[in-house]
Design a protein around this motif. Structure first.
Motif, PDB file in Angstrom:
ATOM      1  N   ALA A  76       9.924  13.661  17.044  1.00 26.97           N
ATOM      2  CA  ALA A  76      11.263  13.081  17.146  1.00 26.97           C
ATOM      3  C   ALA A  76      11.229  11.724  17.837  1.00 26.97           C
ATOM      4  N   GLY A  77      11.822  10.738  17.200  1.00 28.94           N
ATOM      5  CA  GLY A  77      11.912   9.410  17.781  1.00 28.94           C
ATOM      6  C   GLY A  77      10.612   8.635  17.819  1.00 28.94           C
ATOM      7  N   THR A  78       9.621   9.080  17.049  1.00 24.52           N
ATOM      8  CA  THR A  78       8.301   8.436  17.076  1.00 24.52           C
ATOM      9  C   THR A  78       7.745   8.308  15.660  1.00 24.52           C
ATOM     10  N   ASP A  79       6.562   7.718  15.577  1.00 25.85           N
ATOM     11  CA  ASP A  79       5.808   7.682  14.321  1.00 25.85           C
ATOM     12  C   ASP A  79       5.070   9.014  14.192  1.00 25.85           C
ATOM     13  N   GLY A  80       5.492   9.843  13.266  1.00 25.67           N
ATOM     14  CA  GLY A  80       4.911  11.182  13.098  1.00 25.67           C
ATOM     15  C   GLY A  80       3.868  11.262  12.008  1.00 25.67           C
ATOM     16  N   THR A  81       3.329  10.120  11.560  1.00 26.72           N
ATOM     17  CA  THR A  81       2.392  10.105  10.434  1.00 26.72           C
ATOM     18  C   THR A  81       1.152  10.954  10.704  1.00 26.72           C
ATOM     19  N   ASP A  82       0.526  10.768  11.864  1.00 21.59           N
ATOM     20  CA  ASP A  82      -0.697  11.509  12.180  1.00 21.59           C
ATOM     21  C   ASP A  82      -0.429  13.005  12.256  1.00 21.59           C
ATOM     22  N   LEU A  83       0.671  13.388  12.891  1.00 21.52           N
ATOM     23  CA  LEU A  83       1.018  14.805  12.998  1.00 21.52           C
ATOM     24  C   LEU A  83       1.300  15.392  11.623  1.00 21.52           C
ATOM     25  N   PHE A  84       1.999  14.641  10.794  1.00 22.86           N
ATOM     26  CA  PHE A  84       2.295  15.087   9.436  1.00 22.86           C
ATOM     27  C   PHE A  84       1.013  15.310   8.647  1.00 22.86           C
ATOM     28  N   ASP A  85       0.070  14.370   8.749  1.00 18.23           N
ATOM     29  CA  ASP A  85      -1.186  14.482   8.016  1.00 18.23           C
ATOM     30  C   ASP A  85      -2.015  15.669   8.492  1.00 18.23           C
ATOM     31  N   GLN A  86      -1.957  15.974   9.778  1.00 17.02           N
ATOM     32  CA  GLN A  86      -2.716  17.101  10.318  1.00 17.02           C
ATOM     33  C   GLN A  86      -2.198  18.425   9.781  1.00 17.02           C
ATOM     34  N   VAL A  87      -0.883  18.536   9.614  1.00 11.49           N
ATOM     35  CA  VAL A  87      -0.269  19.827   9.263  1.00 11.49           C
ATOM     36  C   VAL A  87      -0.138  20.012   7.757  1.00 11.49           C
ATOM     37  N   HIS A  88       0.468  19.034   7.071  1.00  9.55           N
ATOM     38  CA  HIS A  88       0.670  19.191   5.622  1.00  9.55           C
ATOM     39  C   HIS A  88       0.869  17.859   4.924  1.00  9.55           C
ATOM     40  N   ARG A  89      -0.205  17.086   4.875  1.00  6.18           N
ATOM     41  CA  ARG A  89      -0.109  15.785   4.219  1.00  6.18           C
ATOM     42  C   ARG A  89       0.117  15.922   2.716  1.00  6.18           C
ATOM     43  N   TRP A  90      -0.093  17.114   2.161  1.00  3.49           N
ATOM     44  CA  TRP A  90       0.070  17.340   0.736  1.00  3.49           C
ATOM     45  C   TRP A  90       1.538  17.426   0.320  1.00  3.49           C
ATOM     46  N   LEU A 249      -9.433  -0.664 -11.365  1.00  2.00           N
ATOM     47  CA  LEU A 249      -8.144  -0.352 -10.764  1.00  2.00           C
ATOM     48  C   LEU A 249      -8.200  -0.586  -9.258  1.00  2.00           C
ATOM     49  N   GLU A 250      -7.081  -0.358  -8.605  1.00  2.00           N
ATOM     50  CA  GLU A 250      -6.921  -0.781  -7.207  1.00  2.00           C
ATOM     51  C   GLU A 250      -8.022  -0.264  -6.281  1.00  2.00           C
ATOM     52  N   HIS A 251      -8.389   0.995  -6.416  1.00  2.00           N
ATOM     53  CA  HIS A 251      -9.348   1.589  -5.480  1.00  2.00           C
ATOM     54  C   HIS A 251     -10.757   1.723  -6.067  1.00  2.00           C
ATOM     55  N   HIS A 252     -11.009   1.012  -7.143  1.00  2.00           N
ATOM     56  CA  HIS A 252     -12.321   1.045  -7.789  1.00  2.00           C
ATOM     57  C   HIS A 252     -13.417   0.534  -6.841  1.00  2.00           C
ATOM     58  N   ASN A 253     -14.559   1.219  -6.856  1.00  2.00           N
ATOM     59  CA  ASN A 253     -15.738   0.811  -6.085  1.00  2.00           C
ATOM     60  C   ASN A 253     -15.446   0.756  -4.576  1.00  2.00           C
ATOM     61  N   THR A 254     -14.744   1.778  -4.091  1.00  2.00           N
ATOM     62  CA  THR A 254     -14.435   1.856  -2.656  1.00  2.00           C
ATOM     63  C   THR A 254     -15.010   3.127  -2.058  1.00  2.00           C
ATOM     64  N   PHE A 255     -15.282   3.074  -0.769  1.00  2.00           N
ATOM     65  CA  PHE A 255     -15.816   4.215  -0.015  1.00  2.00           C
ATOM     66  C   PHE A 255     -14.949   4.373   1.229  1.00  2.00           C
ATOM     67  N   ILE A 256     -14.053   5.359   1.212  1.00  2.09           N
ATOM     68  CA  ILE A 256     -13.123   5.544   2.318  1.00  2.09           C
ATOM     69  C   ILE A 256     -12.975   7.022   2.641  1.00  2.09           C
ATOM     70  N   LYS A 257     -12.244   7.330   3.710  1.00  2.00           N
ATOM     71  CA  LYS A 257     -11.992   8.722   4.077  1.00  2.00           C
ATOM     72  C   LYS A 257     -11.152   9.404   2.998  1.00  2.00           C
ATOM     73  N   CYS A 258     -11.487  10.661   2.727  1.00  2.00           N
ATOM     74  CA  CYS A 258     -10.780  11.395   1.676  1.00  2.00           C
ATOM     75  C   CYS A 258      -9.286  11.487   1.962  1.00  2.00           C
ATOM     76  N   LYS A 259      -8.941  11.681   3.238  1.00  2.00           N
ATOM     77  CA  LYS A 259      -7.521  11.846   3.575  1.00  2.00           C
ATOM     78  C   LYS A 259      -6.733  10.562   3.331  1.00  2.00           C
ATOM     79  N   ASP A 260      -7.424   9.416   3.342  1.00  2.00           N
ATOM     80  CA  ASP A 260      -6.751   8.145   3.071  1.00  2.00           C
ATOM     81  C   ASP A 260      -6.636   7.864   1.572  1.00  2.00           C
ATOM     82  N   ARG A 261      -7.387   8.609   0.778  1.00  2.00           N
ATOM     83  CA  ARG A 261      -7.375   8.364  -0.665  1.00  2.00           C
ATOM     84  C   ARG A 261      -6.186   9.034  -1.334  1.00  2.00           C
ATOM     85  N   GLY A 262      -5.696  10.099  -0.760  1.00  2.00           N
ATOM     86  CA  GLY A 262      -4.572  10.800  -1.373  1.00  2.00           C
ATOM     87  C   GLY A 262      -5.027  11.803  -2.415  1.00  2.00           C
ATOM     88  N   LEU A 263      -4.102  12.642  -2.854  1.00  2.00           N
ATOM     89  CA  LEU A 263      -4.418  13.700  -3.811  1.00  2.00           C
ATOM     90  C   LEU A 263      -4.319  13.180  -5.241  1.00  2.00           C
TER      91      LEU A 263
END
Length: 494
Positions: A76-90, A249-263
């Motif tokens: 509440a009243g904050t940036d909850g992105t990290d908490l959201f990703d930990q629990v259910h980013r899907w 395409l936008e993310h072609h030939n990239t190596f990043i964290k899976c959670k940052d790539r999206g489903l």
């Protein structure tokens, strides 16, 4: 999850979002929100949350949140992105909360300090004698290039062609490369090949100029495990010579964290639906011919459906079509199908929609996700599996893997909790498995047994677990895996 009040189901929330009510509280306006303004809205009766730069008024959603009001209040009243990703980013929050959108977070300006060299590069050059500036500048630039490309040192790709085939080769130099770490999709004139390495992934993704025979040709994936080379072979629709593989395409030939790539999703066809118990069914989905996907042991996928105009996503762990009593993957289980054992809830919006699917209908299935590592089993001597209800599903592949490939295990014990005798999934198969391998034991425990039940009764507790979870030796290495409703899991790990 927590019990919700009557009239606070997902369907009720969808109806509310379509009612025309001003859920954001701004009469249709969108505003730019500062950090100070966001922080003011931190109460249950006035709660704003920021997710990925967008601010939502979640006050009206409080009573509808399956995880309860307290979980929402953590952000509440904050940036909850990290908490959201930990629990259910899907979860597709954009769709679920679109009527609650307040606006975008204001970009906080960063002032450059006056009178100081705010550029690292400038400060670096200031300390270098004039005659050595060029040499040092080259060294500095090479260093920047080295660090920025560090992730790509072990990853590169190439492609070549014959009259009828296109072969894409990815050089990973990973000696433990296997089919479960390679995901390939060819659809909508787009080729997407993803290589998984721990919590990162390398992606080859091209489109526009692709001219593969995706609909009629099953792509072939070859893996040279010892050198980590991956070959993706596809058939051309015609015998024309290609000048390029396709438009990157936008993310072609990239190596990043899976959670940052999206489903990523592909549509799978429902080919069968079999009853397992009075309220649980085994769904068999077939993958597109142009998809290569193997779900690793202990990992799950997400199913996505559009219900009443809203995108709804739920996670499920694939199983085998049955428990193999000869400890081998069934010969017809060729990776072309995904089997899901799903309990149909009478008031469950998502599972009711699943049950309404007809043979031949399609549903979107995501890439696999999960942190479970097979090495945890391979270094253990005693394996205990605690499951409640459909929490049994992750144990199916785990049982098969443990009894087939892990010779150092002395005990593999499943402690299976259910309400009634009729709720036990694959009871007969589990009892047959006990007869096939002396290392395997199963203990059924019921919380609401009938008078005829002669087995163990009760719910998970420390005293009950101390009775059944015992080392084979004093110094044996033990692994305990648990899956079930949140209260069950929390009680089990205490």
């Amino acid at each position: 999850q927590v019990p919700l009040k009557p009239g606070r189901s997902l369907m009720d929330w969808i109806r509310l979002t379509k009612s025309g009510k001003d859920l954001a509280g701004l009469k249709g306006k969108l505003i730019e929100v500062t950090e100070d303004e966001l922080a003011k809205h931190n109460k249950k009766e006035d709660c704003w949350i920021c997710i990925r730069g967008f601010v939502y008024n979640v006050t009206p959603y409080m009573e509808y949140h399956p995880g309860g009001e307290d979980e929402l209040m953590k952000a509440a009243g904050t940036d909850g992105t990290d908490l959201f990703d930990q629990v259910h980013r899907w979860v597709n929050y954009e769709s679920m909360l679109k009527e609650c959108l307040v606006g975008r977070m204001a970009v906080k300006p960063i002032a450059a300090p006056k009178g100081e060299g705010c550029c690292i590069y400038s400060a670096f050059l200031q300390q270098i004698p004039e005659d050595k500036t060029v040499l040092c500048m080259r060294t500095f630039i090479k260093s920047i290039y080295f660090f920025s490309s560090l992730c790509f040192l072990f990853y590169s790709y190439d492609w070549f062609q014959t009259d009828s085939l296109i072969t894409i080769v990815v050089y990973t130099k990973q000696k433990d490369m296997n089919a479960e770490l390679v995901i390939v999709d060819c659809q909508d004139k787009r080729l997407r090949g993803e290589i998984i390495v721990d919590d990162h992934s390398y992606l080859v993704e091209v489109g526009r100029y692709c001219n593969f025979a995706c609909e009629t040709f099953s792509l072939l994936v070859n893996i040279a495990e010892k050198v980590g080379k991956v070959e993706i072979i596809l058939k051309k629709k015609d015998n024309m010579h290609w000048k390029m593989l396709g438009q990157p395409l936008e993310h072609h030939n990239t190596f990043i964290k899976c959670k940052d790539r999206g489903l990523f999703y592909r549509k799978c066809k429902l080919v069968s639906k079999m009853e397992v118990t009075h309220d649980t069914k085994l769904f068999c989905l077939t993958l597109p011919k142009s998809t290569h996907l193997r779900v690793p042991t202990g990992q799950h996928v997400y199913l996505k459906q559009i219900i009443a105009g809203t995108e709804v996503v739920k996670p499920y762990t694939p199983v085998l079509p049955f428990l193999p009593l000869d400890f081998k993957e069934p010969s017809h289980y060729d990776g072309a199908h995904i089997y899901l054992m799903i309990k149909i809830y009478s008031c469950g919006l998502f599972t009711q929609a699943l049950d309404d699917l007809q043979i031949g209908n399609y549903i979107s299935v995501s890439n696999p996700e999960g942190n479970f590592k097979k090495s945890q089993v391979q270094t253990s001597e005693d394996l205990f599996l605690l499951a409640a209800g459909t929490g049994f599903t992750p144990m199916v592949k785990l049982l098969n893997f443990a009894l087939t490939e892990v010779s150092c295990l002395r005990i593999v014990k499943l402690i299976f909790f259910n309400k009634t005798d009729d709720d036990i999934l694959w009871r007969n198969q589990l009892e047959q498995l006990v007869l096939k391998d002396e290392r395997f034991e199963v203990q059924f425990i019921l919380s609401q047994p009938t008078k005829d039940w002669v087995g163990k009764q009760g719910k998970i507790s420390s005293s009950l677990l101390s009775e059944f979870v015992k080392r084979s030796r004093k110094d044996s290495k033990v692994l305990i895996c648990i899956c079930g409703p949140t209260p069950f899991a929390e009680q089990g790990v205490q």
